[in-house]
Motif scaffolding. Structure first.
Motif, mmCIF file in Angstrom:
data_model
loop_
_atom_site.group_PDB
_atom_site.id
_atom_site.type_symbol
_atom_site.label_atom_id
_atom_site.label_comp_id
_atom_site.label_asym_id
_atom_site.label_seq_id
_atom_site.Cartn_x
_atom_site.Cartn_y
_atom_site.Cartn_z
ATOM 1 N N ASP A 65 -58.378 61.377 36.119
ATOM 2 C CA ASP A 65 -59.718 61.603 36.645
ATOM 3 C C ASP A 65 -60.612 62.070 35.506
ATOM 4 N N SER A 66 -61.870 61.678 35.543
ATOM 5 C CA SER A 66 -62.779 62.041 34.469
ATOM 6 C C SER A 66 -63.427 63.406 34.687
ATOM 7 N N VAL A 67 -63.224 64.006 35.846
ATOM 8 C CA VAL A 67 -63.816 65.300 36.145
ATOM 9 C C VAL A 67 -62.829 66.391 35.798
ATOM 10 N N ILE A 68 -63.256 67.359 35.021
ATOM 11 C CA ILE A 68 -62.410 68.490 34.672
ATOM 12 C C ILE A 68 -62.767 69.629 35.595
ATOM 13 N N VAL A 69 -61.886 69.889 36.535
ATOM 14 C CA VAL A 69 -62.175 70.853 37.594
ATOM 15 C C VAL A 69 -62.150 72.281 37.077
ATOM 16 N N SER A 70 -61.292 72.580 36.126
ATOM 17 C CA SER A 70 -61.169 73.958 35.668
ATOM 18 C C SER A 70 -62.451 74.464 35.023
ATOM 19 N N GLU A 71 -63.225 73.583 34.409
ATOM 20 C CA GLU A 71 -64.491 74.005 33.829
ATOM 21 C C GLU A 71 -65.527 74.290 34.895
ATOM 22 N N GLN A 72 -65.436 73.607 36.030
ATOM 23 C CA GLN A 72 -66.425 73.751 37.075
ATOM 24 C C GLN A 72 -66.148 74.944 37.979
ATOM 25 N N SER A 73 -64.920 75.455 37.968
ATOM 26 C CA SER A 73 -64.599 76.545 38.873
ATOM 27 C C SER A 73 -65.367 77.817 38.531
ATOM 28 N N SER A 74 -65.862 77.957 37.307
ATOM 29 C CA SER A 74 -66.654 79.129 36.963
ATOM 30 C C SER A 74 -68.023 79.106 37.643
ATOM 31 N N ASN A 75 -68.445 77.933 38.126
ATOM 32 C CA ASN A 75 -69.720 77.824 38.814
ATOM 33 C C ASN A 75 -69.614 78.119 40.301
ATOM 34 N N ALA A 76 -68.412 78.304 40.814
ATOM 35 C CA ALA A 76 -68.230 78.541 42.251
ATOM 36 C C ALA A 76 -68.796 79.902 42.626
ATOM 37 N N LEU A 77 -69.269 79.997 43.842
ATOM 38 C CA LEU A 77 -69.808 81.255 44.335
ATOM 39 C C LEU A 77 -68.698 82.270 44.537
ATOM 40 N N ASN A 78 -69.022 83.552 44.330
ATOM 41 C CA ASN A 78 -68.025 84.586 44.531
ATOM 42 C C ASN A 78 -67.539 84.623 45.967
ATOM 43 N N SER A 79 -68.401 84.294 46.907
ATOM 44 C CA SER A 79 -67.993 84.322 48.311
ATOM 45 C C SER A 79 -66.976 83.232 48.624
ATOM 46 N N ASP A 80 -66.930 82.151 47.817
ATOM 47 C CA ASP A 80 -65.949 81.095 48.041
ATOM 48 C C ASP A 80 -64.538 81.572 47.719
ATOM 49 N N SER A 81 -64.387 82.427 46.711
ATOM 50 C CA SER A 81 -63.056 82.840 46.294
ATOM 51 C C SER A 81 -62.710 84.254 46.710
ATOM 52 N N ALA A 82 -63.651 84.952 47.313
ATOM 53 C CA ALA A 82 -63.375 86.330 47.732
ATOM 54 C C ALA A 82 -62.438 86.339 48.913
ATOM 55 N N LYS A 83 -61.642 87.383 48.993
ATOM 56 C CA LYS A 83 -60.748 87.512 50.129
ATOM 57 C C LYS A 83 -61.563 87.826 51.362
ATOM 58 N N VAL A 84 -61.253 87.146 52.411
ATOM 59 C CA VAL A 84 -61.935 87.378 53.668
ATOM 60 C C VAL A 84 -61.106 88.384 54.447
ATOM 61 N N LYS A 85 -61.700 89.533 54.752
ATOM 62 C CA LYS A 85 -61.004 90.565 55.495
ATOM 63 C C LYS A 85 -61.472 90.532 56.934
ATOM 64 N N VAL A 86 -60.526 90.551 57.836
ATOM 65 C CA VAL A 86 -60.836 90.508 59.252
ATOM 66 C C VAL A 86 -60.361 91.798 59.877
ATOM 67 N N ASN A 87 -61.273 92.466 60.557
ATOM 68 C CA ASN A 87 -60.924 93.672 61.274
ATOM 69 C C ASN A 87 -60.474 93.263 62.666
ATOM 70 N N ASN A 100 -62.902 71.706 48.410
ATOM 71 C CA ASN A 100 -64.094 71.825 47.586
ATOM 72 C C ASN A 100 -63.862 71.014 46.323
ATOM 73 N N LEU A 101 -64.620 69.958 46.128
ATOM 74 C CA LEU A 101 -64.439 69.091 44.962
ATOM 75 C C LEU A 101 -64.902 69.748 43.663
ATOM 76 N N MET A 102 -65.623 70.861 43.766
ATOM 77 C CA MET A 102 -66.148 71.534 42.584
ATOM 78 C C MET A 102 -65.283 72.720 42.155
ATOM 79 N N ALA A 103 -64.106 72.885 42.739
ATOM 80 C CA ALA A 103 -63.238 74.010 42.409
ATOM 81 C C ALA A 103 -61.790 73.550 42.394
#
Length: 174
Positions: free
Chosen positions: A28-50, A158-161
Motif C-alpha cells: 500500500d502506498s499509504v504509511i499509516v504510522s505517520e498519520q496516526s499522530s494526526n488522530a484526535l486524542n479522543s479517538d485513542s483515549a480510554k473510554v470509561k463507563v460508570n 479508521n483509515l487514518m490510524a
C-alpha cells in the motif's frame, strides 16, 4: 556527440520501464504510522463507563450479514433505547451498520467501547432520516436529530490510524 545523446536517452527509457515485482504491487502506498499522530486524542483515549449511571440492557436485534462486502446490519427499535449492543470484527475489512428504527429523541448519543483499547474502530458515518450522511467521527458521537425516523450508525476501521482491526466491542446507544 550525437551517438552519446542517443545512448543516454536510450538508457533513460530502459531504466524508466523497469518491471515492477509482484511484491511491490501488493504494498500500500499509504504509511499509516505517520498519520496516526494526526488522530484526535479522543479517538485513542480510554473510554470509561460508570456502571452506576448507565443501565445495562443488552439488545436482542436482528442481524443481516453480507459476507461479500464484510458488512453486517443490526436492526434496533428506537423505542427500546438506551441499550448496549455487542459485536465482533473477525476480518481486517469489516463494517457494522446499526439501523435504529423509530428514533424520536432530539439528540443521539453513542459510544464504542472496545475490549482492546488499541482496536482501530470508530463511527465512520451517520445516515439521517432524510438520506443525508455526515462523518467521520471518533469513538463517541453526539448528534442533533430532528423529527422521527430511521437513523443509521456506520461503524468501521479508521483509515487514518493504525491498530488492531479485529476484536470484540460494545456500542452504547442512548
Amino acid at each position: 556527440m550525437k551517438n552519446s545523446v542517443l545512448l543516454i536517452s536510450l538508457l533513460l527509457i530502459v531504466s524508466c520501464k523497469k518491471a515492477v515485482s509482484s511484491q511491490e504491487k501488493q504494498t500500500d502506498s499509504v504509511i499509516v504510522s505517520e498519520q496516526s499522530s494526526n488522530a484526535l486524542n479522543s479517538d485513542s483515549a480510554k473510554v470509561k463507563v460508570n456502571n452506576d449511571t448507565l443501565m445495562k440492557q443488552n439488545v436482542k436485534s436482528d442481524t443481516l450479514l453480507n459476507k461479500q462486502n464484510g458488512e453486517a446490519v443490526k436492526l434496533i427499535d428506537g423505542e427500546k433505547l438506551p441499550s448496549t449492543l455487542e459485536y465482533e470484527f473477525t476480518d481486517k475489512i469489516q463494517k457494522l451498520i446499526v439501523r435504529i428504527t423509530n428514533y424520536h429523541k432530539a439528540q443521539l448519543k453513542a459510544t464504542i467501547i472496545p475490549e482492546n483499547n488499541q482496536m482501530n474502530i470508530r463511527f465512520n458515518q451517520i445516515k439521517l432520516k432524510d438520506g443525508q450522511y455526515d462523518g467521520p467521527f471518533g469513538r463517541e458521537i453526539s448528534y442533533k436529530i430532528s423529527g422521527k425516523g430511521e437513523v443509521w450508525l456506520i461503524i468501521g476501521k479508521n483509515l487514518m490510524a493504525d491498530g488492531e482491526n479485529t476484536g470484540r466491542f460494545s456500542v452504547r446507544i442512548e
